[in-house]
Design a protein around this motif. Structure first.
Motif, PDB file in Angstrom:
ATOM      1  N   ARG A 160      -2.575   2.414 -10.098  1.00  0.00           N
ATOM      2  CA  ARG A 160      -1.268   2.075  -9.202  1.00  0.00           C
ATOM      3  C   ARG A 160      -0.707   1.008  -8.356  1.00  0.00           C
ATOM      4  O   ARG A 160      -1.384   1.266  -7.191  1.00  0.00           O
ATOM      5  CB  ARG A 160      -0.310   3.644  -8.771  1.00  0.00           C
ATOM      6  N   HIS A 161       0.402   0.630  -8.368  1.00  0.00           N
ATOM      7  CA  HIS A 161       0.612  -0.524  -7.556  1.00  0.00           C
ATOM      8  C   HIS A 161       1.037   0.004  -5.830  1.00  0.00           C
ATOM      9  O   HIS A 161       1.291  -0.262  -4.857  1.00  0.00           O
ATOM     10  CB  HIS A 161       1.458  -1.826  -7.341  1.00  0.00           C
ATOM     11  N   SER A 162       2.259   1.009  -5.905  1.00  0.00           N
ATOM     12  CA  SER A 162       3.176   1.847  -5.242  1.00  0.00           C
ATOM     13  C   SER A 162       2.172   3.238  -4.246  1.00  0.00           C
ATOM     14  O   SER A 162       1.058   3.992  -5.103  1.00  0.00           O
ATOM     15  CB  SER A 162       3.624   1.644  -5.562  1.00  0.00           C
TER      16      SER A 162
ATOM     17  N   LYS B 124       3.480   5.876  -3.143  1.00  0.00           N
ATOM     18  CA  LYS B 124       4.075   6.772  -4.343  1.00  0.00           C
ATOM     19  C   LYS B 124       3.993   7.480  -4.978  1.00  0.00           C
ATOM     20  O   LYS B 124       3.112   8.425  -5.340  1.00  0.00           O
ATOM     21  CB  LYS B 124       5.298   6.998  -3.717  1.00  0.00           C
ATOM     22  N   ASP B 125       3.398   6.152  -6.108  1.00  0.00           N
ATOM     23  CA  ASP B 125       2.704   6.047  -7.427  1.00  0.00           C
ATOM     24  C   ASP B 125       1.033   7.290  -7.188  1.00  0.00           C
ATOM     25  O   ASP B 125       1.188   8.025  -7.361  1.00  0.00           O
ATOM     26  CB  ASP B 125       2.642   5.766  -8.253  1.00  0.00           C
ATOM     27  N   GLN B 126       0.627   6.718  -5.984  1.00  0.00           N
ATOM     28  CA  GLN B 126      -0.957   6.499  -6.167  1.00  0.00           C
ATOM     29  C   GLN B 126      -0.892   7.808  -4.984  1.00  0.00           C
ATOM     30  O   GLN B 126      -2.019   9.284  -6.354  1.00  0.00           O
ATOM     31  CB  GLN B 126      -1.893   5.919  -4.461  1.00  0.00           C
TER      32      GLN B 126
ATOM     33  N   GLN C 158      -2.324   6.947   1.353  1.00  0.00           N
ATOM     34  CA  GLN C 158      -1.071   6.322   0.385  1.00  0.00           C
ATOM     35  C   GLN C 158       0.371   6.784   0.764  1.00  0.00           C
ATOM     36  O   GLN C 158       0.652   5.396   0.236  1.00  0.00           O
ATOM     37  CB  GLN C 158      -1.325   7.276  -1.075  1.00  0.00           C
TER      38      GLN C 158
ATOM     39  N   ARG D 196       1.677   3.675   2.733  1.00  0.00           N
ATOM     40  CA  ARG D 196       1.486   2.437   2.063  1.00  0.00           C
ATOM     41  C   ARG D 196       3.024   1.658   1.773  1.00  0.00           C
ATOM     42  O   ARG D 196       3.667   2.751   0.869  1.00  0.00           O
ATOM     43  CB  ARG D 196       0.867   1.961   1.147  1.00  0.00           C
TER      44      ARG D 196
END
Length: 120
Positions: free
Chosen positions: A58-60, A62-64, A117, A120
């Protein structure tokens, strides 16, 4: 050989060790638990590492972090199922006690990863 990011994470590496230990330990469960608790504890254990790996794509942050939270939930499920297996005399209490420090270490590492994470 190329390594993916998740393969370099110590928490993922520790998870692989836990998976092997849980698979070995769950072989002691009764045959009538093959499609019950044996399957559930194995799937939950594998889910820890799968969610770490998937989250790393995942790129964000928050998603990670969301996938890391799911991995943590799976770790707690494994911990709970180990206690239940001991209560039901499928495994010895000392075997659960031997895995406890590893579960705690992975728990701490997942929390640290999540905190990183979210920054970020």
């Amino acid at each position: 050989m190329h390594q993916f990011y998740f393969e370099r994470l110590e928490v993922w590496q520790k998870g692989r060790i836990l998976i092997r230990k849980v698979y070995t330990l769950s072989k002691k469960f009764p045959d009538d638990e093959k499609f019950g608790m044996t399957s559930q504890i194995r799937r939950a254990c594998v889910s820890i590492n799968c969610n770490i790996a998937e989250g790393s794509s995942r790129h964000s942050g928050k998603d990670q972090a969301r996938f890391t939270e799911i991995a943590y939930g799976s770790l707690m499920e494994v911990s709970n199922l180990l206690l239940i297996a001991s209560d039901l005399n499928y495994i010895e209490e000392k075997e659960v006690d031997q895995l406890r420090p590893m579960v705690e270490e992975i728990s701490n590492k997942l929390n640290a990863l999540r905190n990183t994470q979210l920054k970020r």
